[in-house]
Design an enzyme around this catalytic site. Structure first.
Site, PDB file in Angstrom:
ATOM      1  N   GLY A 192       5.486   1.130   7.373  1.00 12.55           N
ATOM      2  CA  GLY A 192       4.174   0.931   6.754  1.00 12.55           C
ATOM      3  C   GLY A 192       3.483  -0.303   7.311  1.00 12.55           C
ATOM      4  O   GLY A 192       2.273  -0.295   7.542  1.00 12.55           O
ATOM      5  N   TYR A 211      -0.012  -4.086  -0.470  1.00 10.55           N
ATOM      6  CA  TYR A 211      -1.335  -4.567  -0.082  1.00 10.55           C
ATOM      7  C   TYR A 211      -1.580  -5.991  -0.557  1.00 10.55           C
ATOM      8  O   TYR A 211      -2.165  -6.792   0.180  1.00 10.55           O
ATOM      9  CB  TYR A 211      -2.426  -3.604  -0.574  1.00 10.55           C
ATOM     10  CG  TYR A 211      -2.357  -2.289   0.154  1.00 10.55           C
ATOM     11  CD1 TYR A 211      -2.523  -2.233   1.537  1.00 10.55           C
ATOM     12  CD2 TYR A 211      -2.087  -1.102  -0.517  1.00 10.55           C
ATOM     13  CE1 TYR A 211      -2.429  -1.030   2.226  1.00 10.55           C
ATOM     14  CE2 TYR A 211      -2.000   0.104   0.165  1.00 10.55           C
ATOM     15  CZ  TYR A 211      -2.162   0.116   1.535  1.00 10.55           C
ATOM     16  OH  TYR A 211      -2.060   1.303   2.215  1.00 10.55           O
ATOM     17  N   LYS A 222       0.694  -8.289  -0.878  1.00  5.27           N
ATOM     18  CA  LYS A 222       1.502  -9.103   0.030  1.00  5.27           C
ATOM     19  C   LYS A 222       0.769  -9.320   1.359  1.00  5.27           C
ATOM     20  O   LYS A 222       0.916 -10.360   2.007  1.00  5.27           O
ATOM     21  CB  LYS A 222       2.846  -8.418   0.274  1.00  5.27           C
ATOM     22  CG  LYS A 222       3.782  -9.152   1.221  1.00  5.27           C
ATOM     23  CD  LYS A 222       5.023  -8.329   1.507  1.00  5.27           C
ATOM     24  CE  LYS A 222       4.691  -7.378   2.620  1.00  5.27           C
ATOM     25  NZ  LYS A 222       5.750  -6.622   3.175  1.00  5.27           N
TER      26      LYS A 222
END
Length: 172
Positions: A109, A143, A145
């Protein structure tokens, strides 16, 4: 872990895209939604016709994350009028980042996210934004992070249910 290679998706990859899109969506959302709502969305959201039209849209781009030449995740980004809501010429929308369960926690990701950021920076855009279901805690945390902040909410109609998506963005 094998090296992850990114490959832009074209029309010739629509069957492979459909397969991973259905699998990752089902794995991500089926534990928290009814069978009826999942079945309805799966039947309409990932047809070959719909995915082909999305791939053909000049203001959208798709990328596979490949491990040993197998798709283990994918990214869909949108510009200008292909964006689902804001349609701001100074922004890029990350509409989808999905990764197979077996590859969670293996930075796939993050690699897909970095590709979206790289494209936005190459285009000198001001910010990146997205909508994420408030109950998808893993994605919301991902997101945050990565520096995204909430700027609003919208309702996503999922079968017979209204679900709240958090609108998040990151200035570049």
């Amino acid at each position: 872990m094998q090296e992850i290679i990114l490959k832009q998706i074209g029309i010739e990859n629509v069957d492979q895209l459909q397969k991973i899109a259905k699998q990752t969506f089902f794995d991500t959302f089926s534990p928290d939604n009814t069978e009826e709502n999942m079945a309805e969305y799966m039947a309409k959201g990932f047809t070959i016709e719909k995915l082909t039209a999305e791939i053909k849209n000049e203001n959208s781009e798709f990328f596979f994350a490949l491990s040993d030449e197998e798709a283990v995740g994918y990214l869909k980004i949108n510009f200008r009028d292909a964006q689902t809501e804001l349609q701001d010429n100074d922004s890029l929308e990350i509409e989808r980042i999905y990764v197979l369960k077996d590859f969670h926690g293996k930075k796939v990701g993050q690699i897909l996210y970095k590709k979206a950021l790289e494209i936005a920076k190459d285009k000198n855009l001001g910010y990146v934004w997205l909508g994420v279901w408030e109950e998808n805690r893993r994605a919301v945390q991902f997101y945050r992070k990565n520096g995204f902040v909430e700027f609003g909410q919208h309702i996503f109609k999922f079968g017979n249910e209204d679900q709240t998506d958090l609108m998040m963005k990151k200035a570049l």
